[in-house]
Design a protein around this motif. Structure first.
Motif, short mmCIF file in Angstrom:
data_model
loop_
_atom_site.label_atom_id
_atom_site.label_comp_id
_atom_site.label_asym_id
_atom_site.label_seq_id
_atom_site.Cartn_x
_atom_site.Cartn_y
_atom_site.Cartn_z
N ILE A 55 4.55 7.11 -5.91
CA ILE A 55 3.39 7.00 -5.02
C ILE A 55 3.89 6.92 -3.59
O ILE A 55 4.70 6.06 -3.26
N TRP A 56 3.40 7.80 -2.73
CA TRP A 56 3.75 7.78 -1.31
C TRP A 56 2.62 7.13 -0.53
O TRP A 56 1.46 7.55 -0.64
N ASN A 156 -7.59 6.77 -8.44
CA ASN A 156 -7.02 6.42 -9.74
C ASN A 156 -6.74 4.91 -9.78
O ASN A 156 -5.83 4.43 -9.13
N ASN A 157 -7.53 4.18 -10.57
CA ASN A 157 -7.38 2.72 -10.61
C ASN A 157 -6.03 2.30 -11.16
O ASN A 157 -5.48 1.26 -10.75
N THR A 158 -5.48 3.07 -12.08
CA THR A 158 -4.18 2.73 -12.64
C THR A 158 -3.08 2.83 -11.58
O THR A 158 -2.24 1.94 -11.46
N ARG A 159 -3.11 3.90 -10.80
CA ARG A 159 -2.11 4.06 -9.75
C ARG A 159 -2.30 3.02 -8.64
O ARG A 159 -1.33 2.54 -8.07
N LEU A 160 -3.54 2.67 -8.35
CA LEU A 160 -3.79 1.62 -7.38
C LEU A 160 -3.22 0.29 -7.86
O LEU A 160 -2.62 -0.47 -7.08
N SER A 161 -3.38 0.01 -9.14
CA SER A 161 -2.84 -1.23 -9.70
C SER A 161 -1.32 -1.27 -9.60
O SER A 161 -0.74 -2.30 -9.25
N ILE A 162 -0.69 -0.14 -9.90
CA ILE A 162 0.77 -0.06 -9.79
C ILE A 162 1.21 -0.26 -8.34
O ILE A 162 2.19 -0.97 -8.05
#
Length: 233
Positions: A55-56, A156-162
């Motif tokens: 993620i950038w 994307n909630n998953t990527r936000l969480s990460i």
């Protein structure tokens, strides 16, 4: 993590192209044209942030943009980040909101007439217009972080969480007001000035070894004409 805004590379590269094309310095123009496509490709990769394992994001310390202030009608002297530092509780964040649009459309001049470069620029401008902003407060001892990201991350909630978990982990030291990697990078850059005398001495020594003429020419060319450090007692 990038220090500054995701739009900063676009702004400064456009300035570089305008200056290079406006001067009769062939070597500068040639170097810019040679590296321009690589810059566009790398920049597009950052703005897309399409890989699920990478993620950038960018984290500017300060910006005049006020997406939330304008949305909710706050007074113009209210700073989004300063206000949210007191409003947000540890672990809380704002919903993604589109980056504020400039008064003039985003623009990047190409140093050549290559159609592939024009296509890359159009793709980048399109991605710039899909940047989102989120404010997140990792801990009670940290200010709210302004995070700029691509739409592929914001939606994307998953990527936000990460992303939030990674930032929380990198902000675990009280007293450091930003993620640790950015803090270290900032300290390194700000100390480069102290290393310049050593770089100049090394460069001078190497030029003297290769020079076949009068070494005084090199000495006077590389001499700084300023006292390097310390005050006379």
């Amino acid at each position: 993590m990038l220090d500054g805004s995701l739009t900063t590379p676009l702004i400064y590269m456009n300035q570089a192209v305008n200056k290079a094309l406006g001067r009769e310095i062939y070597s500068m123009r040639k170097r810019l044209i040679e590296g321009f496509e690589q810059f566009l490709t790398s920049y597009r990769k950052v703005l897309e942030s399409s890989r699920t394992d990478k993620i950038w994001v960018s984290l500017p310390k300060y910006t005049t943009r006020r997406e939330l202030g304008e949305k909710f009608g706050w007074p113009p002297y209210y700073d989004d980040r300063a206000l949210l530092t007191f409003v947000l509780q540890p672990g809380e964040y704002t919903m993604p909101i589109p980056l504020a649009k400039p008064t003039q459309p985003w623009h990047l001049k190409s140093p050549g007439n290559n159609k592939s470069l024009i296509k890359l620029i159009d793709e980048i401008i399109s991605l710039i217009n899909r940047i989102y902003v989120v404010y997140y407060k990792p801990h009670r001892w940290t200010p709210a972080l302004r995070i700029e990201m691509s739409s592929s991350v914001a939606a994307n909630n998953t990527r936000l969480s990460i992303l939030f978990q990674g930032l929380r982990y990198q902000c675990s030291t009280p007293g450091i007001m930003e993620p640790y990697p950015l803090f270290i990078a900032d300290r390194i850059v700000k100390h480069l000035g102290n290393a310049m005398p050593a770089f100049r001495q090394t460069s001078t020594r190497r030029m003297i070894e290769l020079h076949t003429g009068d070494v005084s020419e090199i000495f006077f060319s590389m001499y700084g004409y300023r006292t390097e450090g310390g005050k006379l007692s």
